[in-house]
Design an enzyme around this catalytic site. Sequence first.
Site, PDB file in Angstrom:
ATOM      1  N   CYS A 119      36.102  46.625  32.991  1.00 45.46           N
ATOM      2  CA  CYS A 119      34.840  46.481  32.278  1.00 45.46           C
ATOM      3  C   CYS A 119      33.649  46.890  33.154  1.00 45.46           C
ATOM      4  O   CYS A 119      33.527  48.047  33.539  1.00 45.46           O
ATOM      5  CB  CYS A 119      34.722  45.059  31.740  1.00 45.46           C
ATOM      6  SG  CYS A 119      33.577  44.876  30.361  1.00 45.46           S
ATOM      7  N   HIS A 120      32.760  45.955  33.481  1.00 44.72           N
ATOM      8  CA  HIS A 120      31.588  46.244  34.310  1.00 44.72           C
ATOM      9  C   HIS A 120      31.878  46.136  35.818  1.00 44.72           C
ATOM     10  O   HIS A 120      31.003  46.428  36.633  1.00 44.72           O
ATOM     11  CB  HIS A 120      30.440  45.285  33.958  1.00 44.72           C
ATOM     12  CG  HIS A 120      29.818  45.546  32.633  1.00 44.72           C
ATOM     13  ND1 HIS A 120      30.399  45.143  31.447  1.00 44.72           N
ATOM     14  CD2 HIS A 120      28.667  46.173  32.286  1.00 44.72           C
ATOM     15  CE1 HIS A 120      29.627  45.503  30.437  1.00 44.72           C
ATOM     16  NE2 HIS A 120      28.567  46.128  30.912  1.00 44.72           N
ATOM     17  N   ALA A 121      33.079  45.732  36.198  1.00 37.74           N
ATOM     18  CA  ALA A 121      33.414  45.526  37.608  1.00 37.74           C
ATOM     19  C   ALA A 121      33.201  46.753  38.493  1.00 37.74           C
ATOM     20  O   ALA A 121      32.891  46.592  39.678  1.00 37.74           O
ATOM     21  CB  ALA A 121      34.852  45.014  37.746  1.00 37.74           C
TER      22      ALA A 121
END
Length: 181
Positions: free
Chosen positions: A106-108
């Site tokens: 995801c946003h990692a």
Amino acid sequence: MRIAFLTAPEGVEQVELTEPWQAVTDAGHEPVLVSTASGEIQAFNHLDKADTFPVGEVVGEASAGSFDALVLPGGVANPDALRMDEKAVAFVRAFFDGGRPVAAICHAPWTLIEADVVSGRTLTSWPSLRTDLRNAGATWVDEQVKVCDGGSNVLVTSRKPDDLKAFCETFLEEFEKAAEK
């Protein structure tokens, strides 16, 4: 294998922590929650507070060398906070320097960008990170899961919670291959 899950004290997307954690546990490995502060972390279901989880180790005291692999759960606030913490960024970079496998969802990848480890790699992520990744020298693709065997380690990335099954299966397979080397 001993696998670090790095999160900030608040903002991790709960399902992106708990499903990979359960997959690691079910595979007979040891997950360890590493955070930038001791105590507990606060998970979220999108923008709503969810459960809390106990921190196993604090990033400033933890050594990447004591882990076989790293998982970076997403959420918007989680990687945004991690990329502002020098010790967290150094912890992530140490996995790459040590040739240990890393998985991010995801946003990692924001934390990966800050650690300066995406240039020349092909990754996937939540679509809003596409430009950030390209600006950092990566190639972004819209795929359920992407394995990049560039540099000295394997990087597994995925887009979103809907991709968790494929993400977990793939990173476990890649982590186990790396452990056999």
